[in-house]
Design an enzyme around this catalytic site. Structure first.
Site, short mmCIF file in Angstrom:
data_model
loop_
_atom_site.label_atom_id
_atom_site.label_comp_id
_atom_site.label_asym_id
_atom_site.label_seq_id
_atom_site.Cartn_x
_atom_site.Cartn_y
_atom_site.Cartn_z
N THR A 35 -3.78 7.58 -0.85
CA THR A 35 -4.29 6.22 -1.07
C THR A 35 -5.04 5.78 0.19
OG1 THR A 35 -2.47 5.68 -2.57
CG2 THR A 35 -3.71 3.84 -1.64
N PHE A 81 0.82 -1.20 0.00
CA PHE A 81 0.00 0.00 0.00
C PHE A 81 0.86 1.26 0.00
CE2 PHE A 81 -3.06 -3.02 1.68
CZ PHE A 81 -4.28 -2.57 1.22
N ASP A 82 0.57 2.16 -0.91
CA ASP A 82 1.03 3.53 -0.77
C ASP A 82 0.20 4.16 0.35
OD1 ASP A 82 2.20 6.11 -1.51
OD2 ASP A 82 0.23 6.56 -2.37
N ILE A 83 0.69 5.25 0.92
CA ILE A 83 -0.04 5.91 1.99
C ILE A 83 -0.71 7.20 1.53
CG2 ILE A 83 0.26 7.23 4.15
CD1 ILE A 83 -0.09 4.31 4.63
#
Length: 229
Positions: free
Chosen positions: A13, A8-10
């Protein structure tokens, strides 16, 4: 499941970077008695900051240079008396408070937790990113939180992905997918590393680049069916 590991990008996102940035910038300007009403400071800062982050992705500036250069450029004309390094420290303290969640982020992580392995892979400042993720209550979902500052590489460089794979003991790229909002950082990085890519595009922006993600979604919940295959 089709994918065993989700990266996961943060920013933009799972967490709303725009809100965090606005909170940090306006709070810092208040502390320094900088009047924002009627000025274009916010827009100018965002333009300068965006360009410097692109330069950082391309290895043209270091993270330490970025932290101060954005404020040095911003204050050069109107507030040259303000020390960029001091303002930057203030700004980063406030930025670390910015735990504003994207709609559906917790629900998505809760739905996937226990069914597949999840980790964060984000460009940014280690202390700030860890603070924001922790305050948002997302820590329990992730095996590892990998921030570019600790790896010596930034997305889209393959080095940060190799670091993540080593941390996770991952050996089969075909079972890994990354979700993120950035074509140049997240999607290009995934392509460079030979893993599947899912572009989170809630505002339905046009893709004017040569980067072609495997999947595109407008709502985070759509990722579940992709992961399940």
């Amino acid at each position: 499941m089709k994918y065993d590991i989700i990266l996961f990008d943060i920013d933009d996102t799972l967490l709303d970077y725009g809100q965090a940035e606005a909170h940090a910038f306006t709070s810092s300007c208040r502390d320094y008695a900088i009047t924002l009403a009627g000025s274009d400071y916010v827009e100018r800062y965002r333009m300068i900051n965006q360009q410097l982050w692109l330069d950082f992705e391309q290895g043209k500036v270091t993270l330490e240079e970025l932290k101060q250069e954005r404020f040095r450029q911003l204050f050069a004309e109107n507030n040259p008396h303000i020390a960029a390094d001091e303002f930057s420290a203030c700004y980063l303290d406030y930025l670390g408070e910015g735990s504003f969640l994207i709609e559906g982020a917790v629900e998505l992580c809760s739905s996937l937790h226990g069914h597949c392995r999840m980790a964060v892979i984000t460009n940014g400042i280690l202390e700030v990113q860890l603070s924001r993720i922790g305050k948002a209550g997302l820590n329990p979902f992730f095996e590892h939180i990998i921030v570019s500052e600790e790896t010596g590489y930034q997305k889209p460089h393959k080095g940060i992905f190799d670091y993540a794979f080593a941390k996770l003991g991952a050996t089969d790229p075909s079972k890994i997918i990354i979700i993120g909002d950035s074509l140049t950082s997240d999607m290009q990085g995934g392509i460079n590393s030979g893993i599947a890519t899912c572009w989170f595009n809630p505002h339905q922006k046009s893709n004017m680049t040569a980067v072609k993600p495997d999947f595109e979604i407008q709502q985070l919940s759509e990722l579940i069916s992709i992961v399940n295959g």
